[in-house]
Design an enzyme around this catalytic site. Sequence first.
Site, PDB file in Angstrom:
ATOM      1  CG  ASP A  47      -1.789   1.180   1.351  1.00  0.00           C
ATOM      2  OD1 ASP A  47      -2.387   1.562   0.330  1.00  0.00           O
ATOM      3  OD2 ASP A  47      -1.906   1.730   2.463  1.00  0.00           O
ATOM      4  CG  ASP A  76      -1.916   7.346   0.182  1.00  0.00           C
ATOM      5  OD1 ASP A  76      -0.950   8.042  -0.179  1.00  0.00           O
ATOM      6  OD2 ASP A  76      -2.906   7.149  -0.542  1.00  0.00           O
ATOM      7  CG  ASP A 101      -2.255   2.616   6.522  1.00  0.00           C
ATOM      8  OD1 ASP A 101      -3.051   3.419   7.042  1.00  0.00           O
ATOM      9  OD2 ASP A 101      -2.204   2.425   5.294  1.00  0.00           O
TER      10      ASP A 101
END
Length: 221
Positions: free
Chosen positions: A7, A9, A179
């Site tokens: 991922d 961001d 996250d």
Amino acid sequence: MGLAIFDLDNTLLAGDSDYLWGQFLVEQGAVNSEDYERTNQAFYRQYQEGTLNIYEFLAFQLALLEQHSLRQLENWRSQYLEEKIRPIILPQAQELLASHRSQGHRLLIITATNRFITGPIAEILGVDDLIATEPEIRGGRYTGQVSGVPSYREGKVTRLKAWLKEQALTLGTSWFYSDSHNDIPLLEQVTHPIAVDPDEMLNAHARTNGWTVISLREKTS
């Protein structure tokens, strides 16, 4: 050959490139600052809460691409990359990417953020393969519409499966670093799901399921 998926961001970056693009546009006077900032913050909260309607958000975000020439957009983007993105690239994220490269793994970034923003970020990070939400382009201009399936939540799984088929690859030995609880559908697909500085919901899910939890922000001695 293993496949290491990341991922973007709040995983490889210490911030959200979508949200920061909105902040940047406000600072440049490219949008009505009060209305845009309020809406941008509302969508970001919805993303964090897992209630975001991705098509409503994309209609909001991609509208600006339609309203300006590609030259103007690229000029803004260059400044945005220097001011907003380079300062939040995590050194430990770069080390993690380098570690997978040294082991001969193929690297892939998969992100809900659109390709106009994330294409150059992937280049900065030295990752050739990118799955991102695709803004539609016709006649050399953005239309303000999305092309195909947005790579968000279950859409990331759909897009990844299509990419794997195109590349004649499998998830036989695979990692996914994220996250966000929004990425649980994809984390469940790989052989090594890894929560990176996870939000509360992902942290709880990861620990319940025995997934690895790491930080790319904590300083190491």
